[in-house]
Design a protein around this motif. Structure first.
Motif, short mmCIF file in Angstrom:
data_model
loop_
_atom_site.label_atom_id
_atom_site.label_comp_id
_atom_site.label_asym_id
_atom_site.label_seq_id
_atom_site.Cartn_x
_atom_site.Cartn_y
_atom_site.Cartn_z
N SER A 95 34.77 34.88 48.14
CA SER A 95 34.94 36.19 48.78
C SER A 95 35.81 36.07 50.03
N MET A 96 35.58 35.04 50.83
CA MET A 96 36.39 34.83 52.03
C MET A 96 37.87 34.62 51.66
N LEU A 97 38.10 33.82 50.63
CA LEU A 97 39.48 33.53 50.23
C LEU A 97 40.18 34.79 49.72
N ALA A 109 43.02 48.03 53.29
CA ALA A 109 41.71 47.60 53.77
C ALA A 109 40.65 47.69 52.68
N PHE A 110 40.79 48.66 51.78
CA PHE A 110 39.80 48.82 50.70
C PHE A 110 40.05 47.84 49.55
N LEU A 111 41.27 47.40 49.38
CA LEU A 111 41.64 46.56 48.24
C LEU A 111 40.80 45.30 48.10
N PRO A 112 40.61 44.49 49.16
CA PRO A 112 39.80 43.27 48.98
C PRO A 112 38.36 43.57 48.60
N TYR A 113 37.80 44.67 49.11
CA TYR A 113 36.43 45.04 48.75
C TYR A 113 36.34 45.36 47.27
N GLY A 114 37.27 46.18 46.77
CA GLY A 114 37.23 46.56 45.37
C GLY A 114 37.42 45.37 44.44
N ALA A 149 36.83 42.13 45.10
CA ALA A 149 35.67 41.22 45.18
C ALA A 149 34.49 41.76 44.40
N GLU A 150 34.22 43.07 44.53
CA GLU A 150 33.10 43.66 43.80
C GLU A 150 33.35 43.64 42.30
N ALA A 151 34.59 43.88 41.89
CA ALA A 151 34.91 43.86 40.46
C ALA A 151 34.71 42.47 39.86
N LEU A 152 34.89 41.43 40.67
CA LEU A 152 34.72 40.06 40.20
C LEU A 152 33.29 39.56 40.37
N GLY A 153 32.38 40.43 40.84
CA GLY A 153 31.00 40.03 41.03
C GLY A 153 30.77 39.22 42.28
N LEU A 154 31.67 39.33 43.26
CA LEU A 154 31.54 38.60 44.52
C LEU A 154 31.05 39.54 45.61
N SER A 155 31.14 39.12 46.86
CA SER A 155 30.65 39.92 47.98
C SER A 155 31.80 40.72 48.59
N GLY A 156 31.77 42.04 48.41
CA GLY A 156 32.80 42.89 49.00
C GLY A 156 32.73 42.91 50.51
N ILE A 157 31.53 42.88 51.07
CA ILE A 157 31.36 42.91 52.52
C ILE A 157 31.97 41.67 53.16
N CYS A 158 31.69 40.52 52.58
CA CYS A 158 32.24 39.27 53.10
C CYS A 158 33.76 39.26 52.98
#
Length: 307
Positions: free
Chosen positions: A46-48, A84-89, A91-100
């Motif tokens: 998620s960080m990466l 700003a929304f792109l990494p959240y979307g 990460a969530e689509a890949l089952g990772l942490s959008g917040i992180c």
């Protein structure tokens, strides 16, 4: 802010992992072995994702040079918010942490993308983002307060609430004091123990805890109701009681005043020998960033700035 967001991200990741493991019917000892590397893997990925996407967006803004066109201010703002929304979307689509992912994307955005905006767009972006954050926070706490009265199936257990609250304080102490001790071993400016005490005291448990409680799988027993009711009670106590007593607590404790946080936005911080600044000056800034980061709180001095 960053510490609380990182805690929320870690909580979401751990909750998801253990919920999935629980569905598999494993015992606690069997679940812990795969859980630790899985949590670490989700956090790192998620960080990466957040970092890479934010740097890519910064590169687009740098090459696009929209700041030089006064007719592109609306497009600048729209592109900035979508970026700003792109990494959240993703990460969530890949089952990772959008917040992180958003947290680390925000750090990179503040360092690079933000400084590729025109001066007028920088000011507009600051006001828009602050307004959206206030509205979101108000909505979340209004919803949280309404759920206290409208949520069906409340099951109150005083002993369980008390024990959980004590464990929250103990867990907060374990996460603050030992880590602060390790951090001070390698810091030039040590974190005073009074500041550590404030960090321990101010660990409010808010909407993320409630959202995770509501998302707990319902097996038809009273367990789900106990978890939700206990979480609401803890959120209400820590937010209203501890939050309301924060100012008297600080007046009584009188923690020493350290360097202003605004100093981290000035060239004084940029020229320090921090490891990230060395990495930034040598590799990142020449590719993704501006030549210098001017503090937006400084007064406008040129006609171009005023425009």
């Amino acid at each position: 802010f960053g510490e609380s967001v990182l805690n929320d991200a870690a909580s979401v990741v751990m909750n998801r992992v253990f919920v999935e493991i629980d569905k598999g019917g494993k015992t606690t000892s069997e679940a812990l072995a795969p859980a630790i590397p899985q949590i670490a893997g989700i956090a790192i990925a998620s960080m990466l994702i957040g970092t890479v996407i934010a740097l890519f967006v910064a590169l687009l803004f740098k090459w696009g040079k929209m700041r030089l066109n006064t007719d592109c201010q609306e497009i600048e703002l729209a592109a900035f918010l979508l970026g700003a929304f792109l990494p959240y979307g993703i990460a969530e689509a890949l089952g990772l942490s959008g917040i992180c992912s958003v947290l680390f994307a925000g750090i990179m955005t503040d360092y690079y993308t933000y400084h590729h905006l025109s001066r007028a767009s920088q000011k507009t972006t600051r006001h828009v983002v602050k307004t959206l954050s206030y509205i979101s926070e108000l909505f979340v706490f209004i919803y949280l307060g309404m759920s206290f009265f409208l949520e069906k199936g409340h099951v109150f257990r005083a002993g369980y609430v008390t024990l959980t609250l004590l464990l929250c304080f103990v867990g907060r102490a374990i996460s603050v004091f030992p880590l602060a001790f390790l951090l001070n071993m390698g810091r030039k400016h040590r974190l005073p123990w009074k500041h550590q005490l404030v960090l321990w005291y101010s660990g409010l448990r808010g909407p993320v805890a409630y959202a995770l409680a509501v998302a707990t799988p319902d097996d038809g027993s009273l367990t789900n109701g106990i978890i939700i009711t206990t979480t609401i009670c803890i959120v209400a106590f820590t937010t209203l009681m501890l939050g309301g007593l924060a100012f008297p607590f600080l007046k009584w404790l009188k923690p020493p005043i350290m360097r202003s946080t605004l100093q981290t936005k000035t060239d004084t911080y940029d020229i320090s020998n921090h490891w990230f600044n060395r990495l930034d000056r040598r590799f990142l800034r020449p590719v993704f960033g501006p030549q210098s980061r001017q503090n937006l709180d400084q007064p406008l001095t040129t006609s171009q700035d005023i425009e």
